[in-house]
Design a protein around this motif. Sequence first.
Motif, PDB file in Angstrom:
ATOM      1  N   SER A  32      14.180  44.870 100.800  1.00 21.80           N
ATOM      2  CA  SER A  32      13.130  44.037 100.229  1.00 21.80           C
ATOM      3  C   SER A  32      13.625  43.478  98.904  1.00 21.80           C
ATOM      4  CB  SER A  32      11.866  44.875 100.003  1.00 21.80           C
ATOM      5  OG  SER A  32      10.907  44.144  99.274  1.00 21.80           O
ATOM      6  N   PHE A  33      13.401  42.174  98.685  1.00 22.90           N
ATOM      7  CA  PHE A  33      13.762  41.545  97.421  1.00 22.90           C
ATOM      8  C   PHE A  33      12.621  40.636  96.998  1.00 22.90           C
ATOM      9  CE2 PHE A  33      15.636  38.173  94.829  1.00 22.90           C
ATOM     10  CZ  PHE A  33      16.269  38.930  93.860  1.00 22.90           C
ATOM     11  N   GLU A  34      12.100  40.871  95.793  1.00 21.39           N
ATOM     12  CA  GLU A  34      11.033  40.038  95.255  1.00 21.39           C
ATOM     13  C   GLU A  34      11.532  39.363  93.993  1.00 21.39           C
ATOM     14  OE1 GLU A  34       7.168  41.973  94.907  1.00 21.39           O
ATOM     15  OE2 GLU A  34       7.940  43.556  96.227  1.00 21.39           O
ATOM     16  N   ASN A  35      11.583  38.031  94.004  1.00 19.66           N
ATOM     17  CA  ASN A  35      11.995  37.244  92.855  1.00 19.66           C
ATOM     18  C   ASN A  35      10.739  36.787  92.125  1.00 19.66           C
ATOM     19  OD1 ASN A  35      12.863  35.313  91.049  1.00 19.66           O
ATOM     20  ND2 ASN A  35      14.400  34.465  92.426  1.00 19.66           N
ATOM     21  N   LEU A  36      10.369  37.503  91.085  1.00 20.81           N
ATOM     22  CA  LEU A  36       9.140  37.196  90.347  1.00 20.81           C
ATOM     23  C   LEU A  36       9.338  36.104  89.311  1.00 20.81           C
ATOM     24  CD1 LEU A  36       7.971  40.878  90.103  1.00 20.81           C
ATOM     25  CD2 LEU A  36       7.098  39.117  91.622  1.00 20.81           C
ATOM     26  N   VAL A  37      10.587  35.812  88.951  1.00 19.13           N
ATOM     27  CA  VAL A  37      10.868  34.729  87.999  1.00 19.13           C
ATOM     28  C   VAL A  37      10.414  33.399  88.587  1.00 19.13           C
ATOM     29  CG1 VAL A  37      12.709  33.425  86.858  1.00 19.13           C
ATOM     30  CG2 VAL A  37      12.764  35.901  86.838  1.00 19.13           C
ATOM     31  N   VAL A  38      10.729  33.163  89.828  1.00 20.09           N
ATOM     32  CA  VAL A  38      10.351  31.913  90.496  1.00 20.09           C
ATOM     33  C   VAL A  38       8.831  31.826  90.626  1.00 20.09           C
ATOM     34  CG1 VAL A  38      10.493  30.624  92.658  1.00 20.09           C
ATOM     35  CG2 VAL A  38      12.533  31.688  91.708  1.00 20.09           C
ATOM     36  N   GLN A  39       8.216  32.945  90.971  1.00 15.14           N
ATOM     37  CA  GLN A  39       6.761  32.950  91.149  1.00 15.14           C
ATOM     38  C   GLN A  39       6.023  32.660  89.840  1.00 15.14           C
ATOM     39  OE1 GLN A  39       5.615  36.652  92.985  1.00 15.14           O
ATOM     40  NE2 GLN A  39       7.143  36.447  94.593  1.00 15.14           N
ATOM     41  N   LYS A  40       6.597  33.123  88.700  1.00 10.36           N
ATOM     42  CA  LYS A  40       5.946  32.937  87.400  1.00 10.36           C
ATOM     43  C   LYS A  40       6.429  31.694  86.666  1.00 10.36           C
ATOM     44  CE  LYS A  40       5.200  37.853  86.827  1.00 10.36           C
ATOM     45  NZ  LYS A  40       5.564  39.061  86.104  1.00 10.36           N
ATOM     46  N   GLY A  41       7.512  31.072  87.150  1.00  9.21           N
ATOM     47  CA  GLY A  41       8.017  29.852  86.533  1.00  9.21           C
ATOM     48  C   GLY A  41       8.639  30.050  85.169  1.00  9.21           C
ATOM     49  N   LEU A  42       9.328  31.170  84.953  1.00  9.10           N
ATOM     50  CA  LEU A  42       9.984  31.415  83.667  1.00  9.10           C
ATOM     51  C   LEU A  42      11.272  30.616  83.563  1.00  9.10           C
ATOM     52  CD1 LEU A  42       9.629  35.309  83.517  1.00  9.10           C
ATOM     53  CD2 LEU A  42       8.214  33.615  82.363  1.00  9.10           C
ATOM     54  N   SER A  43      11.628  30.222  82.341  1.00 11.77           N
ATOM     55  CA  SER A  43      12.888  29.516  82.144  1.00 11.77           C
ATOM     56  C   SER A  43      13.936  30.499  81.648  1.00 11.77           C
ATOM     57  CB  SER A  43      12.711  28.373  81.137  1.00 11.77           C
ATOM     58  OG  SER A  43      12.481  28.897  79.853  1.00 11.77           O
ATOM     59  N   SER A  84       8.531  42.792  78.890  1.00 12.79           N
ATOM     60  CA  SER A  84       8.480  43.856  79.904  1.00 12.79           C
ATOM     61  C   SER A  84       7.961  43.405  81.268  1.00 12.79           C
ATOM     62  CB  SER A  84       7.669  45.061  79.413  1.00 12.79           C
ATOM     63  OG  SER A  84       8.280  45.643  78.302  1.00 12.79           O
ATOM     64  N   GLU A  85       7.889  42.118  81.497  1.00 12.85           N
ATOM     65  CA  GLU A  85       7.487  41.642  82.822  1.00 12.85           C
ATOM     66  C   GLU A  85       8.643  41.818  83.800  1.00 12.85           C
ATOM     67  OE1 GLU A  85       6.109  37.625  82.682  1.00 12.85           O
ATOM     68  OE2 GLU A  85       4.246  38.165  81.665  1.00 12.85           O
ATOM     69  N   THR A  86       8.300  42.122  85.046  1.00  7.93           N
ATOM     70  CA  THR A  86       9.313  42.312  86.080  1.00  7.93           C
ATOM     71  C   THR A  86       9.903  40.962  86.469  1.00  7.93           C
ATOM     72  OG1 THR A  86       8.151  44.257  86.906  1.00  7.93           O
ATOM     73  CG2 THR A  86       9.744  43.235  88.386  1.00  7.93           C
ATOM     74  N   LEU A  87      11.245  40.892  86.494  1.00 10.42           N
ATOM     75  CA  LEU A  87      11.949  39.673  86.895  1.00 10.42           C
ATOM     76  C   LEU A  87      12.247  39.701  88.392  1.00 10.42           C
ATOM     77  CD1 LEU A  87      14.463  39.515  83.913  1.00 10.42           C
ATOM     78  CD2 LEU A  87      12.295  38.290  84.166  1.00 10.42           C
ATOM     79  N   PHE A  88      12.799  40.825  88.842  1.00  4.27           N
ATOM     80  CA  PHE A  88      12.991  41.008  90.274  1.00  4.27           C
ATOM     81  C   PHE A  88      12.934  42.476  90.623  1.00  4.27           C
ATOM     82  CE2 PHE A  88      17.557  41.189  89.054  1.00  4.27           C
ATOM     83  CZ  PHE A  88      17.963  42.339  89.725  1.00  4.27           C
ATOM     84  N   LEU A  89      12.650  42.731  91.898  1.00  4.45           N
ATOM     85  CA  LEU A  89      12.598  44.086  92.430  1.00  4.45           C
ATOM     86  C   LEU A  89      13.347  44.087  93.755  1.00  4.45           C
ATOM     87  CD1 LEU A  89      11.458  46.983  92.344  1.00  4.45           C
ATOM     88  CD2 LEU A  89       9.428  46.105  93.494  1.00  4.45           C
ATOM     89  N   LEU A  90      14.338  44.965  93.856  1.00  3.39           N
ATOM     90  CA  LEU A  90      15.132  45.082  95.076  1.00  3.39           C
ATOM     91  C   LEU A  90      15.047  46.524  95.563  1.00  3.39           C
ATOM     92  CD1 LEU A  90      18.629  43.661  95.729  1.00  3.39           C
ATOM     93  CD2 LEU A  90      18.155  46.006  96.289  1.00  3.39           C
ATOM     94  N   GLU A  91      14.705  46.709  96.817  1.00  5.89           N
ATOM     95  CA  GLU A  91      14.676  48.037  97.428  1.00  5.89           C
ATOM     96  C   GLU A  91      15.547  47.992  98.675  1.00  5.89           C
ATOM     97  OE1 GLU A  91      10.393  49.868  96.268  1.00  5.89           O
ATOM     98  OE2 GLU A  91      10.374  48.292  97.794  1.00  5.89           O
ATOM     99  N   LEU A  92      16.487  48.917  98.749  1.00  6.47           N
ATOM    100  CA  LEU A  92      17.424  48.972  99.865  1.00  6.47           C
ATOM    101  C   LEU A  92      17.534  50.397 100.375  1.00  6.47           C
ATOM    102  CD1 LEU A  92      19.728  47.845 101.693  1.00  6.47           C
ATOM    103  CD2 LEU A  92      21.281  48.272  99.766  1.00  6.47           C
ATOM    104  N   GLU A  93      17.354  50.565 101.669  1.00  6.59           N
ATOM    105  CA  GLU A  93      17.634  51.828 102.344  1.00  6.59           C
ATOM    106  C   GLU A  93      18.797  51.557 103.284  1.00  6.59           C
ATOM    107  OE1 GLU A  93      14.300  53.759 104.193  1.00  6.59           O
ATOM    108  OE2 GLU A  93      13.037  53.492 102.418  1.00  6.59           O
ATOM    109  N   ARG A 133      22.570  37.724  94.015  1.00  7.18           N
ATOM    110  CA  ARG A 133      23.159  36.384  93.879  1.00  7.18           C
ATOM    111  C   ARG A 133      22.380  35.381  94.728  1.00  7.18           C
ATOM    112  NH1 ARG A 133      27.919  36.554  96.707  1.00  7.18           N
ATOM    113  NH2 ARG A 133      26.699  35.712  98.400  1.00  7.18           N
ATOM    114  N   ASP A 134      22.090  35.745  95.978  1.00  7.57           N
ATOM    115  CA  ASP A 134      21.353  34.841  96.862  1.00  7.57           C
ATOM    116  C   ASP A 134      19.911  34.640  96.392  1.00  7.57           C
ATOM    117  OD1 ASP A 134      23.664  34.701  98.354  1.00  7.57           O
ATOM    118  OD2 ASP A 134      22.925  35.972  99.998  1.00  7.57           O
ATOM    119  N   GLY A 135      19.407  35.574  95.576  1.00  5.30           N
ATOM    120  CA  GLY A 135      18.055  35.461  95.033  1.00  5.30           C
ATOM    121  C   GLY A 135      17.982  34.615  93.775  1.00  5.30           C
ATOM    122  N   GLY A 136      19.124  34.069  93.336  1.00  6.22           N
ATOM    123  CA  GLY A 136      19.117  33.176  92.186  1.00  6.22           C
ATOM    124  C   GLY A 136      19.504  33.830  90.867  1.00  6.22           C
ATOM    125  N   PHE A 137      19.976  35.061  90.910  1.00  2.82           N
ATOM    126  CA  PHE A 137      20.399  35.774  89.705  1.00  2.82           C
ATOM    127  C   PHE A 137      21.906  35.957  89.738  1.00  2.82           C
ATOM    128  CE2 PHE A 137      16.027  36.980  90.431  1.00  2.82           C
ATOM    129  CZ  PHE A 137      15.475  36.920  89.160  1.00  2.82           C
TER     130      PHE A 137
END
Length: 171
Positions: A32-43, A84-93, A133-137
């Motif tokens: 699972s990968f959540e890119n919260l930067v894109v969702q919040k529109g941060l520069s 302290s806002e979350t930028l991204f969250l990655l969970e890998l099993e 990298r594929d998530g834009g970071f």
Amino acid sequence: MAEETQSGNGTAAATPPQIRMQVLAQYVRDLSFENLVVQKGLSGSEVQPDIQVAVSLDARKRSVANQYDVVTKFKVTSRNKVNSETLFLLELEYGGTFHIEGVADDQLHPFLLIECPRMLFPYVRRIISDVTRDGGFPPLNVDQVDFMALYRQELARRAQTQAATPVEKAN
């Protein structure tokens, strides 16, 4: 009568059991990968990442003799140092199926939770790097994990939990 082998200096030596470990399969069990930067529109100027990596392990015996499933679980959280806002969250099993022979029963548990994850780690590192990298970071190259220290910490935590649990006395 038992047969003894002679070492080069004429003394009897027992041959240690030969340890055999084979990786039968490797797989992504969950990702699972959540890119919260894109969702919040941060520069980019508003972002100063602080990255935290949590690792946990799980091992289970399979129904087939000498086969085990080992799963490494990585949770990578990147927070902005500014607010302290979350930028991204990655969970890998990421798991592996192993065939293991020649390991003493009392050494099997640490072997499964130390040696097997060491075999899987380079693939986990690559997946995390590719996904970020594929998530834009920038690609995240996770530092080497000391699975032996992780195992010892878990044993200490369990011992502390057991010591803190009161034992009921039978009357």
